[in-house]
Design an enzyme around this catalytic site. Structure first.
Site, PDB file in Angstrom:
ATOM      1  CD  GLU A 237      10.849  12.135  11.501  1.00 46.52           C
ATOM      2  OE1 GLU A 237       9.675  11.770  11.692  1.00 46.52           O
ATOM      3  OE2 GLU A 237      11.694  11.435  10.920  1.00 46.52           O
TER       4      GLU A 237
ATOM      5  CB  CYS B  70      13.353   8.230   8.330  1.00 49.91           C
ATOM      6  SG  CYS B  70      14.111   7.077   7.164  1.00 49.91           S
TER       7      CYS B  70
ATOM      8  N   GLY C  90       7.007   4.612   8.158  1.00 48.84           N
ATOM      9  CA  GLY C  90       6.237   5.840   8.292  1.00 48.84           C
ATOM     10  C   GLY C  90       6.497   6.473   9.639  1.00 48.84           C
TER      11      GLY C  90
ATOM     12  CD  GLU D  16      13.303  -0.044   8.934  1.00 50.03           C
ATOM     13  OE1 GLU D  16      13.866   0.824   9.626  1.00 50.03           O
ATOM     14  OE2 GLU D  16      13.801  -1.144   8.683  1.00 50.03           O
TER      15      GLU D  16
ATOM     16  N   GLY E 291       3.019   4.028  13.263  1.00 51.70           N
ATOM     17  CA  GLY E 291       3.681   2.735  13.454  1.00 51.70           C
ATOM     18  C   GLY E 291       3.234   2.041  14.728  1.00 51.70           C
TER      19      GLY E 291
ATOM     20  CE  LYS F  37      -1.570   2.846   2.848  1.00 54.38           C
ATOM     21  NZ  LYS F  37      -1.607   4.053   2.003  1.00 54.38           N
TER      22      LYS F  37
ATOM     23  CD  GLU G  58       0.087  10.321  16.101  1.00 54.93           C
ATOM     24  OE1 GLU G  58       0.752  11.251  15.617  1.00 54.93           O
ATOM     25  OE2 GLU G  58      -1.145  10.353  16.259  1.00 54.93           O
TER      26      GLU G  58
HETATM   27  P1  NAD Z   1       2.644   8.254   7.903  1.00 53.53           P
HETATM   28  O1  NAD Z   1       2.884   7.418   9.098  1.00 53.53           O
HETATM   29  O2  NAD Z   1       1.616   9.294   7.956  1.00 53.53           O
HETATM   30  O3  NAD Z   1       2.259   7.344   6.629  1.00 53.53           O
HETATM   31  C1  NAD Z   1       3.031   6.225   6.253  1.00 53.53           C
HETATM   32  C2  NAD Z   1       2.117   5.229   5.563  1.00 53.53           C
HETATM   33  O4  NAD Z   1       1.152   4.767   6.498  1.00 53.53           O
HETATM   34  C3  NAD Z   1       1.323   5.796   4.390  1.00 53.53           C
HETATM   35  O5  NAD Z   1       1.188   4.809   3.384  1.00 53.53           O
HETATM   36  C4  NAD Z   1      -0.027   6.092   5.009  1.00 53.53           C
HETATM   37  O6  NAD Z   1      -1.078   6.087   4.058  1.00 53.53           O
HETATM   38  C5  NAD Z   1      -0.162   4.930   5.963  1.00 53.53           C
HETATM   39  N1  NAD Z   1      -1.081   5.150   7.070  1.00 53.53           N
HETATM   40  C6  NAD Z   1      -1.561   6.322   7.544  1.00 53.53           C
HETATM   41  N2  NAD Z   1      -2.399   6.087   8.574  1.00 53.53           N
HETATM   42  C7  NAD Z   1      -2.440   4.752   8.748  1.00 53.53           C
HETATM   43  C8  NAD Z   1      -3.109   3.898   9.668  1.00 53.53           C
HETATM   44  N3  NAD Z   1      -3.916   4.381  10.599  1.00 53.53           N
HETATM   45  N4  NAD Z   1      -2.892   2.565   9.592  1.00 53.53           N
HETATM   46  C9  NAD Z   1      -2.062   2.052   8.657  1.00 53.53           C
HETATM   47  N5  NAD Z   1      -1.421   2.820   7.747  1.00 53.53           N
HETATM   48  C10 NAD Z   1      -1.599   4.149   7.797  1.00 53.53           C
HETATM   49  O7  NAD Z   1       4.069   8.821   7.553  1.00 53.53           O
HETATM   50  P2  NAD Z   1       4.416   9.895   6.456  1.00 53.53           P
HETATM   51  O8  NAD Z   1       4.191  11.241   7.031  1.00 53.53           O
HETATM   52  O9  NAD Z   1       3.769   9.569   5.176  1.00 53.53           O
HETATM   53  O10 NAD Z   1       5.973   9.604   6.299  1.00 53.53           O
HETATM   54  C11 NAD Z   1       6.895  10.284   7.030  1.00 53.53           C
HETATM   55  C12 NAD Z   1       7.363   9.471   8.215  1.00 53.53           C
HETATM   56  O11 NAD Z   1       7.950   8.250   7.764  1.00 53.53           O
HETATM   57  C13 NAD Z   1       8.432  10.182   8.979  1.00 53.53           C
HETATM   58  O12 NAD Z   1       8.209  10.075  10.351  1.00 53.53           O
HETATM   59  C14 NAD Z   1       9.690   9.431   8.584  1.00 53.53           C
HETATM   60  O13 NAD Z   1      10.725   9.530   9.510  1.00 53.53           O
HETATM   61  C15 NAD Z   1       9.189   8.058   8.413  1.00 53.53           C
HETATM   62  N6  NAD Z   1      10.105   7.287   7.565  1.00 53.53           N
HETATM   63  C16 NAD Z   1      10.882   6.338   8.132  1.00 53.53           C
HETATM   64  C17 NAD Z   1      11.784   5.630   7.369  1.00 53.53           C
HETATM   65  C18 NAD Z   1      12.662   4.585   7.993  1.00 53.53           C
HETATM   66  O14 NAD Z   1      13.206   3.771   7.263  1.00 53.53           O
HETATM   67  N7  NAD Z   1      12.824   4.573   9.300  1.00 53.53           N
HETATM   68  C19 NAD Z   1      11.876   5.866   6.000  1.00 53.53           C
HETATM   69  C20 NAD Z   1      11.056   6.828   5.442  1.00 53.53           C
HETATM   70  C21 NAD Z   1      10.162   7.527   6.248  1.00 53.53           C
END
Ligand code: NAD
Length: 507
Positions: free
Chosen positions: A390, A289, A233, A255, A238, A180, A236
């Site tokens: 962050e 990230c 992502g 991650e 996660g 997804k 929170e």
């Molecule tokens: P996000 O958590 O809002 O979204 C990430 C994914 O989760 C998206 O596909 C989103 O549609 C989905 N999502 C949203 N709500 C959900 C729910 N309730 N249940 C399941 N899935 C849901 O994150 P973002 O703002 O899109 O991305 C930025 C974040 O990702 C930052 O905190 C960044 O540090 C982190 N990130 C981490 C890594 C790593 O490898 N550690 C890599 C890239 C990004």
């Protein structure tokens, strides 16, 4: 509107449409790039059912690992053949600069998929262990079997690459998967599905469902037929994924966010460290990230380093991400821009000084882009919100320290632990610091270099488990112990059969 491409979802080897659509807009201009089918809980369930049926049929898990490797290689080759087109799509989808998109977002995706193909060839799917001598003679066989249906939830900053980090090990190990993407960046994942389809990946082995995270993502995290969820992502979301996964005790890898400490020692090569610091916090306009967003400077070099950093930062080009001369592109959305601007204001209120703020583009074509210029905040202390949270934008906070012990203490005084860096001309000293840092990755005299042969992931609130590296497939397999009793006349023959079977390394 007629020549705006439309993308369908990919479920069970077919392209599926829905009555509702998502719009993908270019972050630099606001232009409509494509429309995309918008899935919901029902489509997520259909995708999981397709993945389950493909798993149960044995069409993939019973395929020899060498053949799985061949198909993964073919997908990578197919992506490579269209890498220019994918690079442009990645730029239009999420605003990455064309240089970063080519080298990292697409280039790494191809290389890392090739690595997982090689893992399918070399991973020990079945091996014999030591002979068991008590109470009766027996041979032990250790099998590593696919877990079944996996789901992969991917953010918008490195969509193709972070999808490969999930699809690669899942498929190498013989699983099926539902991916997804984020609503804002579904296009490169759908192109990944197209590449897989074209090279003959069996139907149902890979499915891509588009739609809102709290609907489609949440369903894929909780679905009782999904045995493993891999999420990248925010911290929170996660945590919510982990809670949802608890209901059927799925395997989970997370991650999450980071607040990387970038330590510049008093013996560092300052010009190298200046360039590395800018690269460390500005790749993807800071929306990475693993960015180095807390710059820890030794007292004795602080003023000179800031002077050189500001001088170098003022040469950076902020603008059209498709222009190869551009160093820094837009942010993903208006929401992200507002969030970053709020943090810059918070930093100033807390007492930071803006030592540098670049210019944003003035050309009319880019007027609707989501621009925040690179910003360097000096005078920060590690207790400020700008140092603890962050920001996910092109903002660097600068903190002074007196000696290596204090640098380590400040670096480790964080909820996160994804990445860190040390700049020093004394490798022994840099290694000594690296050993003390609570971080999944530490770069010495470099940043952002991720190698598929080494693990990537975080400690503390930065995540759980690792992607990449020689053990990546462990996260997508279950271990099984088979005990073969040999306390009979047939013992020699039994042992030979066990050894031969393990040598064939059958999946
Ligand atoms: P996000 O958590 O809002 O979204 C990430 C994914 O989760 C998206 O596909 C989103 O549609 C989905 N999502 C949203 N709500 C959900 C729910 N309730 N249940 C399941 N899935 C849901 O994150 P973002 O703002 O899109 O991305 C930025 C974040 O990702 C930052 O905190 C960044 O540090 C982190 N990130 C981490 C890594 C790593 O490898 N550690 C890599 C890239 C990004």
């Amino acid at each position: 509107m007629t020549d705006i491409p439309h993308y369908s979802m990919y479920i069970d080897g077919r392209w599926c449409d829905t009555s509702r659509t998502l719009e993908v807009r270019h972050p630099a201009t606001g232009e409509l790039v494509a429309t995309v089918a918008q899935g919901d809980v029902t489509t997520a369930d259909e995708a999981v059912a397709a993945a389950k049926s493909a798993h149960e049929s044995g069409v993939w898990r019973m395929t020899a690992p060498s053949e799985r490797a061949r198909i993964l290689d073919a997908i990578a080759d197919n992506l490579a053949a269209r890498s220019e087109e994918l690079t442009a799509l990645q730029v239009y989808e999420n605003g990455a600069t064309v240089r970063a998109a080519g080298a990292f977002l697409v280039g790494y995706s191809i290389a890392h998929l090739k690595y997982f193909a090689s893992q399918a060839r070399s991973y020990a799917f079945e091996e014999t262990g030591p002979l068991i001598e008590e109470p009766t003679l027996a041979a032990g066989v250790l099998r590593r079997e696919p877990v079944g249906v996996c789901s992969g939830i991917v953010p918008w900053n490195f969509p193709l690459l972070l999808a490969v980090w999930k699809l690669g090990p899942a498929l190498a190990a013989g699983n099926t998967i539902v991916l997804k993407p984020d609503d804002q960046t579904p296009l490169t994942l759908l192109e990944l599905a197209r590449a897989a389809h074209e090279v003959g990946l069996p139907a149902g082995v890979l499915n891509v469902v588009t739609g809102p995270g709290p609907v489609v993502g949440a369903r894929l995290a909780e679905h009782p037929d999904v045995r493993k969820v891999a999420f990248t992502g925010s911290t929170e979301v996660g945590k919510g994924v982990m809670r949802a996964a608890a209901d059927n005790l799925k395997k989970v890898t997370l991650e999450l966010g980071g607040k990387g400490a970038n330590i510049v020692c008093d013996d560092a090569d300052l010009d190298l460290a200046v360039d590395g610091t800018l690269f460390g916090f500005l790749l993807m306009s800071g929306q990475a990230c693993e960015s180095g967003t807390r710059l820890l400077l030794h007292d004795s070099i602080h003023d000179e380093f800031v002077r050189r950093l500001v001088a170098r930062a003022s040469t950076l080009v902020v603008g059209d991400p498709m222009d190869p001369a551009t160093d820094v592109g837009p942010l993903i959305s208006a929401v992200q821009k507002a969030r970053v601007e709020k943090y810059i204001a918070l930093g100033q209120e807390a007492g930071c000084k803006i030592a540098f703020q670049g210019a944003t583009p003035t050309v009319p074509r880019l007027a609707d882009g989501h621009w925040v210029a690179p910003t360097i905040l000096t005078g920060a202390t590690n207790d400020m919100r700008v140092a603890r949270e962050e920001i996910f934008g092109p903002v660097l906070v600068v903190i002074k320290y007196a000696d290596d012990a204090e640098a380590v203490a400040i670096a480790n005084d964080s909820d996160y632990g994804l990445s860190a860096g040390v700049w020093s001309t004394d490798t022994q000293r840099a290694l000594a610091i690296a050993r003390q840092l609570d971080s999944g990755t530490v770069w010495i005299n470099d940043w952002h270099m991720v190698n598929a042969a080494y693990p990537f992931g975080g400690v503390k609130q930065s995540g759980l488990g690792r992607e990449l590296g020689p053990h990546a497939l462990d996260e997508y397999t279950e271990q099984k112990f088979v005990h073969v009793d040999m306390g009979t006349d047939h013992s020699k023959r039994a042992y030979a059969i066990v050894v031969a079977a393990a040598a064939a390394n059958t999946a």
